[in-house]
Write a protein that holds these residues in place. Structure first.
Motif, PDB file in Angstrom:
ATOM      1  N   LEU A  10       0.821  -1.208   0.000  1.00  0.00           N
ATOM      2  CA  LEU A  10       0.000   0.000   0.000  1.00  0.00           C
ATOM      3  C   LEU A  10       0.856   1.260   0.000  1.00  0.00           C
ATOM      4  N   ARG A  11       1.929   1.259   0.773  1.00  0.00           N
ATOM      5  CA  ARG A  11       2.820   2.429   0.778  1.00  0.00           C
ATOM      6  C   ARG A  11       3.418   2.667  -0.597  1.00  0.00           C
ATOM      7  N   ALA A  12       3.902   1.591  -1.236  1.00  0.00           N
ATOM      8  CA  ALA A  12       4.517   1.731  -2.552  1.00  0.00           C
ATOM      9  C   ALA A  12       3.498   2.187  -3.593  1.00  0.00           C
ATOM     10  N   PHE A  13       2.291   1.619  -3.536  1.00  0.00           N
ATOM     11  CA  PHE A  13       1.252   1.992  -4.511  1.00  0.00           C
ATOM     12  C   PHE A  13       0.876   3.457  -4.357  1.00  0.00           C
ATOM     13  N   HIS A  14       0.637   3.886  -3.123  1.00  0.00           N
ATOM     14  CA  HIS A  14       0.183   5.259  -2.906  1.00  0.00           C
ATOM     15  C   HIS A  14       1.307   6.276  -3.013  1.00  0.00           C
ATOM     16  N   PRO A  79       2.775   8.846   3.369  1.00  0.00           N
ATOM     17  CA  PRO A  79       3.241  10.230   3.551  1.00  0.00           C
ATOM     18  C   PRO A  79       2.929  11.110   2.342  1.00  0.00           C
ATOM     19  N   GLU A  80       2.924  10.518   1.160  1.00  0.00           N
ATOM     20  CA  GLU A  80       2.619  11.302  -0.036  1.00  0.00           C
ATOM     21  C   GLU A  80       1.170  11.779  -0.041  1.00  0.00           C
ATOM     22  N   ALA A  81       0.249  10.905   0.412  1.00  0.00           N
ATOM     23  CA  ALA A  81      -1.158  11.303   0.482  1.00  0.00           C
ATOM     24  C   ALA A  81      -1.357  12.385   1.540  1.00  0.00           C
ATOM     25  N   VAL A  82      -0.721  12.228   2.693  1.00  0.00           N
ATOM     26  CA  VAL A  82      -0.834  13.230   3.751  1.00  0.00           C
ATOM     27  C   VAL A  82      -0.289  14.574   3.277  1.00  0.00           C
TER      28      VAL A  82
END
Length: 272
Positions: A10-14, A79-82
């Motif tokens: 999920l981290r890598a995808f987002h 972190p990118e979404a935040v």
């Protein structure tokens, strides 16, 4: 599949697609013109302190922030979404944190409501998530979630899913998405079994249809953001896209719109 492996995916995808959920479903509307995000806002209309669990790029939080005097917070694994959420002009006063739902960075009894849009269904160690949600909610608080429900009718989404299943079946194992979340979060009975022992009232469950119809390119953009497409190699994605466009023409209306419908489940419970 371990929670660590799920979260790594999920981290890598987002990291590559930090706004994917809002981009895909933000324009989806019910027959009366509401989005799934607006429906969640309605479920917690009387709550002053609201936590968005898996807040993504902050679309839901921005809608929640329109209520004057409301205190809002969001937490997300990405972190990118935040970072995208922090750029929204309506969220200057919000608390926005990178973190795990299994270890929420908030004090006990911090909130009157918790909302989660297409996120609770992706979380591992779900009992620990619920324990944390109960800890940060005050008695009498509301938990409201939107959960994916699949396609509506025999329209473009069903066509896409059929083509995607074939592509994934023929792809190497390394290009397949790990099993995400806990299946109990995807049904009323499963959620009742999880939430009841934690102190929640029986779940109120509503299945709502949403319209995603539009030009073929727009429909493709919405659907191709699903997790299963992410690990596929570029050639496979290109072939999937070509097959979709070749077949979707048969569904198009005379004005060039492709009918596309999805359904979501809206689950609500109150902490006793």
């Amino acid at each position: 599949m371990s929670t660590t492996s799920q979260e790594s995916f999920l981290r890598a995808f987002h990291a590559e697609h930090p706004a994917v959920t809002a981009d895909a479903f933000g324009r989806a509307r019910t027959a009366d013109g509401r989005s799934s995000y607006e429906i969640l806002c309605d479920r917690v209309a009387g709550s002053r302190r609201v936590l968005d669990l898996g807040c993504g790029d902050g679309l839901l939080l921005e809608l929640l922030a329109r209520t004057e005097g409301r205190l809002i917070a969001g937490v997300d694994l990405s972190p990118e979404a935040v970072a995208l959420a922090r750029r929204r002009p309506g969220l200057g006063g919000a608390t926005l944190l990178e973190g795990r739902a299994q270890d929420l960075p908030f004090a006990d009894d911090s909130f009157d409501a918790c909302v989660s849009h297409m996120a609770l269904m992706l979380m591992g160690d779900i009992e620990q998530v619920i324990t944390q949600v109960v800890r940060v909610l005050a008695p009498g608080s509301t938990l409201a979630c939107v959960i994916g429900g699949g396609a509506v009718g025999g329209e473009a989404y069903n066509l896409f899913l059929g083509l995607l299943r074939s592509a994934v079946k023929n792809a190497p194992t390394a290009q397949r998405v790990p099993a995400l979340g806990d299946r109990r979060t995807r049904s009323r009975e499963g959620l009742d079994g999880l939430l009841g022992p934690a102190g929640f009232t029986p779940v109120t469950w509503e299945t709502v249809a949403f319209d995603l119809s539009g030009p073929a390119e727009q429909v493709w953009d919405a659907m191709s953001g699903v997790y299963d497409v992410g690990p596929l190699d570029p050639h496979t994605v290109a072939s999937l896209r070509e097959a979709f466009f070749a077949q979707v023409e048969e569904l198009a209306t005379p004005d060039g719109l492709v009918p596309c419908g999805v359904k979501f489940h809206v689950a609500t419970a109150r902490l006793r």
